[in-house]
Scaffold this motif. Structure first.
Motif, PDB file in Angstrom:
ATOM      1  N   VAL A 185     -13.101   5.608  -4.100  1.00 30.76           N
ATOM      2  CA  VAL A 185     -13.130   5.975  -2.687  1.00 30.76           C
ATOM      3  C   VAL A 185     -13.408   7.478  -2.556  1.00 30.76           C
TER       4      VAL A 185
ATOM      5  N   VAL B 142      -9.790  -3.738   6.691  1.00 31.71           N
ATOM      6  CA  VAL B 142     -10.428  -2.660   5.948  1.00 31.71           C
ATOM      7  C   VAL B 142     -11.736  -2.252   6.598  1.00 31.71           C
TER       8      VAL B 142
ATOM      9  N   ALA C 218     -12.494   1.419   7.982  1.00 34.05           N
ATOM     10  CA  ALA C 218     -13.531   2.204   7.314  1.00 34.05           C
ATOM     11  C   ALA C 218     -14.704   2.519   8.223  1.00 34.05           C
TER      12      ALA C 218
ATOM     13  N   GLN D 232     -15.519   3.989   1.377  1.00 36.64           N
ATOM     14  CA  GLN D 232     -14.334   4.218   2.196  1.00 36.64           C
ATOM     15  C   GLN D 232     -13.141   3.384   1.759  1.00 36.64           C
ATOM     16  N   ALA D 233     -13.394   2.260   1.116  1.00 33.02           N
ATOM     17  CA  ALA D 233     -12.301   1.380   0.700  1.00 33.02           C
ATOM     18  C   ALA D 233     -12.794   0.457  -0.403  1.00 33.02           C
TER      19      ALA D 233
ATOM     20  N   THR E 139       0.853  -1.186   0.000  1.00 35.26           N
ATOM     21  CA  THR E 139       0.000   0.000   0.000  1.00 35.26           C
ATOM     22  C   THR E 139       0.885   1.230   0.000  1.00 35.26           C
TER      23      THR E 139
END
Length: 269
Positions: A126, A261, A265, A246-247, A90
């Motif tokens: 997102v 996640v 989130a 959010q993701a 990431t």
């Protein structure tokens, strides 16, 4: 897969290649997830093939300038519930362009990826409101048969539509994927991961699943795929209680990542 060798770092198999486990046409400025697997000439490696490192380190290079834009990033091996180990890197990249993820001990030219302008990407992103869609349910399949291709029977995520879920005032987890016909072999594990997470979080989150094809011939994309302009599967969309995305997890993910996640989130785990 890219097969040139070079660099230094973890002890990796001779002739190792990086297998990109992410779509290259939906990445935009901001936080970017870049899962990779490792392969040699005979195919993608598994833990049964060789002793693979728990952690990989890498850098990100701007291919246009040759400049290193991220000097050091690490990723931990994910193995639970997936057909091959993968490492989800990431990174944060703010400028559109073509970059390369260069893994220490791996190919010197790394794995190329492109960051596009947001306006050039048609799938939900997102920060946007997740578009409502009347996904097939067990009481109204909207012409989709079977409504769910899970081997062990219809999963529990077809009782209401995505439209209804987004009106619930709860976070929504929406999976687009076909467990029976996914060419990468990752859709069935993705659905299994959601079912495992669902057991823990219960009714605090609404889970929805839409299969990818209209019928068992697996030839005609379902309306759910067309509605989001999807060119790959599986994809997981996670919203907050207001329906804001959010993701998004693309292509390969397991229960560990879904839990992480969801916690990030929504604060729910």
């Amino acid at each position: 897969a890219l097969s040139a060798c070079g660099g230094s770092g973890p002890s990796l198999p001779k002739g190792v290649a990086l297998v990109q486990r992410f779509p290259n046409d939906v990445l935009v400025p901001g936080t970017v997830r870049l899962p990779i697997s490792l392969a040699v000439q005979k195919g993608v490696l598994t833990d049964a093939d060789t002793s693979l490192p728990k952690m990989l380190t890498a850098k990100v290079v701007d291919t246009a300038t040759g400049k290193t834009v991220i000097q050091h990033v690490t990723s931990t091996k994910h193995t639970t519930g997936v057909p091959q180990p993968y490492w989800p890197f990431t990174v944060t990249i703010d400028t559109p362009g073509i970059y390369s993820l260069v893994v220490d001990g791996g190919p010197s030219d790394g794995a190329a990826f492109q960051i596009l302008e947001r306006t050039a990407v048609r799938i939900p992103l997102v920060g946007d409101a997740l578009p409502p869609f009347d996904t097939p349910t067990t009481t109204n399949n909207n012409g989709i048969n079977p409504v769910c291709t899970r081997k062990d029977g219809v999963c529990p995520f077809h009782s209401i539509t995505l439209t209804e879920a987004l009106r619930s005032g709860k976070p929504v987890v929406y999976l687009i994927g076909t467990p029976a016909y996914c060419q990468t072999g990752t859709c069935a594990p993705a659905l299994d991961a959601l079912m495992a997470v669902h057991k823990n979080v219960g009714d605090s989150v609404v889970f929805i699943h839409a299969d990818v094809y209209t019928d068992s011939t697996a030839t005609t994309p379902a309306p759910a795929v067309k509605a989001y302009n999807m060119s790959y599967e599986p994809a997981l969309f996670v919203t907050d209680s207001k329906g804001i995305l959010q993701a998004r997890l693309d292509a390969i993910f397991n229960e560990e990542e879904v839990r992480s996640v969801l916690l990030s989130a929504t604060g729910i785990s």
